[in-house]
Design an enzyme around this catalytic site. Structure first.
Site, PDB file in Angstrom:
ATOM      1  N   ASN A  34       8.295   2.178  62.135  1.00 37.02           N
ATOM      2  CA  ASN A  34       9.228   2.752  61.164  1.00 37.02           C
ATOM      3  C   ASN A  34      10.674   2.419  61.533  1.00 37.02           C
ATOM      4  OD1 ASN A  34       7.101   4.116  59.748  1.00 37.02           O
ATOM      5  ND2 ASN A  34       7.059   5.623  61.389  1.00 37.02           N
ATOM      6  N   HIS A 121       3.564  16.004  54.523  1.00 31.69           N
ATOM      7  CA  HIS A 121       3.153  15.569  55.863  1.00 31.69           C
ATOM      8  C   HIS A 121       2.377  16.629  56.639  1.00 31.69           C
ATOM      9  CE1 HIS A 121       3.738  14.033  60.034  1.00 31.69           C
ATOM     10  NE2 HIS A 121       3.665  12.862  59.412  1.00 31.69           N
ATOM     11  N   GLU A 167       8.434  15.463  50.351  1.00 32.67           N
ATOM     12  CA  GLU A 167       9.057  14.352  51.071  1.00 32.67           C
ATOM     13  C   GLU A 167       9.829  13.525  50.053  1.00 32.67           C
ATOM     14  OE1 GLU A 167       6.319  12.138  53.601  1.00 32.67           O
ATOM     15  OE2 GLU A 167       5.005  13.880  53.688  1.00 32.67           O
ATOM     16  N   SER A 171       5.020   8.767  53.255  1.00 33.07           N
ATOM     17  CA  SER A 171       4.797   7.856  54.375  1.00 33.07           C
ATOM     18  C   SER A 171       3.609   6.924  54.206  1.00 33.07           C
ATOM     19  CB  SER A 171       4.626   8.649  55.675  1.00 33.07           C
ATOM     20  OG  SER A 171       3.520   9.530  55.580  1.00 33.07           O
ATOM     21  N   ASP A 196      11.849  16.545  53.187  1.00 30.96           N
ATOM     22  CA  ASP A 196      11.662  15.755  54.402  1.00 30.96           C
ATOM     23  C   ASP A 196      12.137  14.336  54.097  1.00 30.96           C
ATOM     24  OD1 ASP A 196      10.734  14.256  56.537  1.00 30.96           O
ATOM     25  OD2 ASP A 196       8.842  15.332  56.707  1.00 30.96           O
ATOM     26  N   HIS A 199      11.536   9.133  55.914  1.00 31.08           N
ATOM     27  CA  HIS A 199      11.449   7.701  55.600  1.00 31.08           C
ATOM     28  C   HIS A 199      12.550   7.229  54.661  1.00 31.08           C
ATOM     29  CE1 HIS A 199       7.598   7.185  57.677  1.00 31.08           C
ATOM     30  NE2 HIS A 199       7.348   8.411  57.259  1.00 31.08           N
ATOM     31  N   LYS A 227      12.959   6.918  63.222  1.00 26.91           N
ATOM     32  CA  LYS A 227      12.587   5.890  62.246  1.00 26.91           C
ATOM     33  C   LYS A 227      13.811   5.019  61.987  1.00 26.91           C
ATOM     34  CE  LYS A 227       8.825   8.692  60.402  1.00 26.91           C
ATOM     35  NZ  LYS A 227       8.881   9.766  61.416  1.00 26.91           N
TER      36      LYS A 227
END
Length: 377
Positions: A34, A121, A167, A171, A196, A199, A227
């Site tokens: 990541n 997640h 998120e 992911s 979240d 990413h 990440k």
């Protein structure tokens, strides 16, 4: 010993189903990590580490933040992170998993509702498991289903605080949450939106500040540091009262040794670089666009081409793992993802476009994947 026999039997059962995990070294071109900006091994962070050590920043903290583990580097990072991400306050923790555990086990109270995306997640699930709040899922990225589930909760007498957990970039799917619509739902229902940004940080938003940065609603965000930022740790950003509550009540924070002060210094350096050098984000997005073009030219559907995470869904577990192994042998470090990490029948190659590959490397990868798929057809 009974426990040893039981554990051996469990591992043997995983082996028989070809699901036993093993640690393998990083080899080949990086399409698995990541490290989206390529900062993890960069000279920037190496120089920042040497500078921090030279000015006496310690490697270890020696204790929890509430004992003797608090360090000026932690506090400086939290002030700078709050300013960078546009929040009232921030809290630095050892990792994003620990941070999500803290948020959901601490902030929602008995009688509250945590309304969460079905694909949120595992770390959020761990926190929710320890929560006293009501927990209800809605279909992935389906705001109307979220509205329906919320109405059903209210119809059964639910009347306390609502927390909406999502998120910004997922992911395994690589798709984006409909944050504007979720923010509207949050405003309509007097809810707190918890996003979240693991990413998204470093890739999306102005200067890589994430996709929730400009939302006009009450929002609590999580920015992981391992990440896009290339280091490790997690930053929870939000209203000061929530940050102070976590300091006082979150068990994963209170009872954990504080993150390394050196680590905090490196995260500070990464944030400063993001703020000062727009080219980092520009280059990441150029790689993303090039990857989408290369994937499209080699037959991948548009619906999978949204972010720097590109799922190549093969379905069959054995085929997925065999293709991942073949690609590794050809010099591409890419991993197969299978149940229980993803739903049954959706095993996939998870292609991650990192800052450690060139545009030519990206083109070569998707041409090679297409070649394998045509051979299997």
């Amino acid at each position: 010993m009974k426990a040893v026999d039981r554990l051996n039997s469990m591992l043997d059962a995983l082996e028989a189903r070809h699901r036993r995990r093993a640690l393998i070294p990083a080899r080949g071109l990086d399409f698995a990590s990541n490290d989206y900006l390529g900062l993890a091994g960069s000279k920037l962070l190496q120089d920042a580490a040497l500078a921090a050590l030279t000015r006496g920043v310690p490697v270890g903290s020696g204790g929890s933040r509430l004992l003797r583990g608090n360090h000026p580097e932690h506090e400086a990072l939290e002030q700078e992170a709050a300013a960078f991400f546009g929040s009232e306050a921030a809290l630095f923790m050892g990792g994003g998993f620990q941070a999500n555990q803290s948020i959901f086990s601490t902030l929602p109270a008995a009688g509250d509702l945590v309304l969460y995306d079905a694909l949120v997640h595992a770390s959020a699930h761990e926190g929710m498991r320890a929560s006293r709040a009501d927990l209800r899922a809605f279909r992935h990225n389906d705001v109307e289903d979220a509205r329906k589930v919320l109405a059903e909760w209210r119809a059964t007498g639910g009347a306390d605080q609502i927390w909406i957990a999502v998120e910004s970039v997922y992911s395994m799917e690589g798709d984006l949450a409909p944050l504007e619509d979720l923010a509207s739902l949050a405003r309509d229902s007097d809810a707190i939106l918890v996003v979240d940004e693991a990413h998204a940080t470093g890739v999306f938003g102005a200067s890589g500040k994430g996709l929730a940065h400009d939302l006009n609603t009450d929002v609590l965000t999580l920015h992981t540091c391992g990440k896009g930022l290339g280091v490790s740790g997690g930053l929870i950003c939000g209203p000061r009262v929530m940050i102070d509550t976590l300091i006082n009540r979150a068990r994963p924070f209170i009872f954990a040794t504080a993150p390394s002060p050196l680590n905090a210094a490196l995260v500070r350096a990464a944030l400063r670089e993001l703020a000062a050098d727009t080219q980092l984000v520009v280059a990441a997005r150029e790689r993303l666009r090039h990857a989408h073009d290369a994937a499209r030219q080699n037959g991948l559907p548009d619906k999978t081409l949204i972010s720097q995470i590109i799922p190549v869904i093969l379905g069959d577990e054995a085929r997925t793992m065999a293709m991942a192994s073949a690609l590794q042998q050809q010099g591409f470090d890419i991993r197969g993802i299978r149940p229980p990490t993803v739903p049954k029948g959706t095993s996939r190659l998870r292609v991650s476009i990192t800052g450690n590959v060139s545009l030519q490397d990206i083109s070569a990868l998707f041409a090679t994947i297409a070649s394998h798929q045509s051979e299997a057809a």
